[in-house]
Design a protein around this motif. Structure first.
Motif, PDB file in Angstrom:
ATOM      1  N   ALA A  17      41.092  45.450  54.784  1.00 24.14           N
ATOM      2  CA  ALA A  17      40.750  44.037  54.574  1.00 24.14           C
ATOM      3  C   ALA A  17      40.116  43.823  53.205  1.00 24.14           C
ATOM      4  CB  ALA A  17      39.813  43.553  55.681  1.00 24.14           C
ATOM      5  N   THR A  18      39.282  44.759  52.781  1.00 25.11           N
ATOM      6  CA  THR A  18      38.662  44.666  51.463  1.00 25.11           C
ATOM      7  C   THR A  18      39.720  44.791  50.372  1.00 25.11           C
ATOM      8  OG1 THR A  18      36.582  45.551  52.299  1.00 25.11           O
ATOM      9  CG2 THR A  18      36.950  45.721  49.932  1.00 25.11           C
ATOM     10  N   HIS A  19      40.662  45.683  50.549  1.00 27.09           N
ATOM     11  CA  HIS A  19      41.738  45.858  49.580  1.00 27.09           C
ATOM     12  C   HIS A  19      42.550  44.571  49.457  1.00 27.09           C
ATOM     13  CE1 HIS A  19      45.724  47.360  48.164  1.00 27.09           C
ATOM     14  NE2 HIS A  19      44.928  47.910  47.269  1.00 27.09           N
ATOM     15  N   ALA A  20      42.890  43.973  50.592  1.00 24.28           N
ATOM     16  CA  ALA A  20      43.654  42.717  50.574  1.00 24.28           C
ATOM     17  C   ALA A  20      42.857  41.611  49.884  1.00 24.28           C
ATOM     18  CB  ALA A  20      44.022  42.304  51.994  1.00 24.28           C
ATOM     19  N   PHE A  25      41.882  38.231  45.034  1.00 20.32           N
ATOM     20  CA  PHE A  25      40.932  37.889  43.969  1.00 20.32           C
ATOM     21  C   PHE A  25      41.547  38.206  42.610  1.00 20.32           C
ATOM     22  CE2 PHE A  25      37.318  39.296  41.272  1.00 20.32           C
ATOM     23  CZ  PHE A  25      36.619  38.107  41.207  1.00 20.32           C
ATOM     24  N   ALA A  26      42.162  39.391  42.489  1.00 22.05           N
ATOM     25  CA  ALA A  26      42.769  39.797  41.220  1.00 22.05           C
ATOM     26  C   ALA A  26      43.896  38.848  40.822  1.00 22.05           C
ATOM     27  CB  ALA A  26      43.282  41.229  41.323  1.00 22.05           C
ATOM     28  N   GLU A  27      44.648  38.373  41.791  1.00 21.32           N
ATOM     29  CA  GLU A  27      45.727  37.426  41.502  1.00 21.32           C
ATOM     30  C   GLU A  27      45.166  36.121  40.940  1.00 21.32           C
ATOM     31  OE1 GLU A  27      49.310  35.655  40.933  1.00 21.32           O
ATOM     32  OE2 GLU A  27      48.964  37.751  41.413  1.00 21.32           O
ATOM     33  N   ARG A  28      44.089  35.640  41.528  1.00 20.29           N
ATOM     34  CA  ARG A  28      43.463  34.400  41.024  1.00 20.29           C
ATOM     35  C   ARG A  28      42.899  34.605  39.623  1.00 20.29           C
ATOM     36  NH1 ARG A  28      41.818  34.632  46.263  1.00 20.29           N
ATOM     37  NH2 ARG A  28      39.674  35.159  45.761  1.00 20.29           N
ATOM     38  N   VAL A  29      42.301  35.753  39.375  1.00 18.11           N
ATOM     39  CA  VAL A  29      41.771  36.056  38.034  1.00 18.11           C
ATOM     40  C   VAL A  29      42.916  36.115  37.028  1.00 18.11           C
ATOM     41  CG1 VAL A  29      40.658  37.843  36.628  1.00 18.11           C
ATOM     42  CG2 VAL A  29      39.688  37.210  38.847  1.00 18.11           C
ATOM     43  N   THR A  30      44.014  36.761  37.403  1.00 19.11           N
ATOM     44  CA  THR A  30      45.173  36.852  36.514  1.00 19.11           C
ATOM     45  C   THR A  30      45.699  35.464  36.162  1.00 19.11           C
ATOM     46  OG1 THR A  30      45.759  39.006  37.433  1.00 19.11           O
ATOM     47  CG2 THR A  30      47.507  37.810  36.283  1.00 19.11           C
ATOM     48  N   GLN A  31      45.772  34.590  37.140  1.00 18.49           N
ATOM     49  CA  GLN A  31      46.224  33.225  36.886  1.00 18.49           C
ATOM     50  C   GLN A  31      45.270  32.495  35.947  1.00 18.49           C
ATOM     51  OE1 GLN A  31      46.654  31.574  40.814  1.00 18.49           O
ATOM     52  NE2 GLN A  31      48.539  32.703  41.221  1.00 18.49           N
TER      53      GLN A  31
END
Length: 83
Positions: A17-20, A25-31
Motif C-alpha cells: 500500500a505504501t508503494h502504491a 505521489f511520484a506521478e503527481r510530482v512528475t506532472q
C-alpha cells in the motif's frame, strides 16, 4: 539510526500500500514538474530516504527549488534482511 543520515532505499522494504501511494505521489510530482518545464527525467534525482526521530521513514527527492517528500509510518517499512 536517527541521525538524519541518508539511507539507501535498496535496503528498505515498504508495504504494498505504501508503494502504491508513493507511485501515485511520484506521478503527481512528475506532472507538476512538467508544468514547470522540467521534462527531462535525468534532471530529477533518485529518491532518497531518511529515518525520522519517531521511527518513520521520509522518502524524498531534492529538487532545485526545494524538496518533495512523503512520510511512511514506522509500522509500514523495515530494513531488508541482508543475505
Amino acid at each position: 539510526m536517527n541521525d538524519n543520515s541518508v539511507i539507501d532505499l535498496g535496503d528498505v522494504l515498504i508495504s504494498p500500500a505504501t508503494h502504491a501511494a508513493w507511485l501515485g505521489f511520484a506521478e503527481r510530482v512528475t506532472q507538476a514538474l512538467g508544468a514547470l518545464g522540467v521534462t527531462d527525467p535525468s534532471q530529477i534525482p533518485d529518491e532518497q530516504g531518511r529515518i525520522n526521530s519517531d521511527g518513520s521513514l521520509k522518502i524524498f527527492v531534492t529538487l532545485p527549488n526545494g524538496e518533495v517528500s512523503k512520510t511512511v509510518p514506522k509500522e509500514y517499512w523495515g530494513y531488508r534482511q541482508m543475505q
